[in-house]
Design an enzyme around this catalytic site. Structure first.
Site, PDB file in Angstrom:
ATOM      1  CG  ASP A  23      -0.138  -0.457   2.447  1.00  0.00           C
ATOM      2  OD1 ASP A  23       0.853  -0.301   2.496  1.00  0.00           O
ATOM      3  OD2 ASP A  23      -0.884  -0.748   3.419  1.00  0.00           O
ATOM      4  CD  GLU A  40      -8.233   1.269   7.846  1.00  0.00           C
ATOM      5  OE1 GLU A  40      -8.207   0.228   8.562  1.00  0.00           O
ATOM      6  OE2 GLU A  40      -7.647   2.250   8.114  1.00  0.00           O
TER       7      GLU A  40
END
Ligand code: PGA
Length: 259
Positions: A66, A142
């Site tokens: 990421d 998330e």
């Protein structure tokens, strides 16, 4: 199920995982490593520097999980900078073969798709290192992330921004957006190695390993993968219901089984 290895401390964890990385690279020069950032994988990189000394790493490829969106790639806390500093330079990898999602792309809408394509062209990830957030995220997926998700832009939770504020002058400097490999992308790696240390990770680890498989705890996606190794210290293992079974299993592991 995941193999859970409970180790004495993060140094032991680093050595265990680095030995597996070295074994892979010795066996095939163009191994593809899935790289994680944050504090958790640092002992792996430190041990890998020793384990790979004298091994030809010039063909090793890497893909980071990421990156922040909206942070100058030159910023010391951009994951591009972190991967260069903590992985590429110490291990002597070829920087041209190590990729980080482009959080500064002018075409951020399609940057994820391009990244997934690059992973596929490289032949997929052989060993994917993972940390876990206190909110259960892997990569920056998330809570609520689809198990089918691909690399894309996400919004960080307040909890993640607070956790990562330690790397910045204040929470206001922590970007709100990121580009992260999706859970579907991560699940395509051939071997997942999830590491966690400390009491703050105990709930997330218990949920990921033993809780229900739910998008509310994205780390639980590991239960869908056939080859997962979870390496934890005693504190991170402290809420695992089956800890004694994991210890017994590892103590009596057949020698023909690798990590
Ligand atoms: P940490 O972060 O390794 O810095 O604890 C883990 C994560 O957010 O995935």
């Amino acid at each position: 199920m995941a193999e859970v290895v409970i180790v004495s401390d993060r140094v032991a964890a680093g050595e265990l995982v680095a030995a597996e990385i070295a074994r892979l690279v010795r066996g095939r020069a163009d191994v593809v490593l899935g790289l994680a950032t944050g504090s958790t994988p640092l002992p792996v990189y430190a041990a890998a520097k020793r384990a790979l000394a004298g091994v030809d790493v010039s063909h090793v490829r890497g893909f980071a999980l990421d990156e922040y969106v909206g942070l100058d790639p030159q910023h010391p806390q951009s994951y591009r900078s972190v991967i260069a500093r903590e992985v590429v330079e110490p291990l002597g990898l070829d920087p041209a073969r190590v990729h980080v999602p482009d959080g500064a792309s002018a075409r951020i809408e399609t940057a994820g798709e391009e990244y997934d394509r690059a992973i596929a062209i490289a032949g997929g990830v052989d060993l994917q290192l993972l940390g876990i957030g206190t909110d259960g995220h892997i990569g920056f997926n998330e809570p609520g992330s689809s198990f089918a998700s691909r690399t894309r832009v996400k919004t960080l939770t307040r909890q993640t921004r607070e956790d990562n504020a330690r790397f910045f002058a204040s929470i206001d400097e922590v970007p709100r957006h990121c580009i992260t490999q999706g859970l579907g992308t991560i699940l395509e790696a051939r071997h997942l190695v999830l590491l966690a240390f400390g009491e703050a990770k105990a709930d997330a680890i218990a949920g990921a390993v033993e809780g229900p498989v739910t998008a509310s705890l994205p780390g639980s996606a590991i239960q869908l993968h056939p080859h997962v190794t979870v390496v934890v210290d005693e504190a991170a293992a402290s809420r695992l219901r089956w800890a004694e079974y994991y210890r017994e299993t590892y103590a009596h592991k057949p020698s023909w089984q690798g990590l």
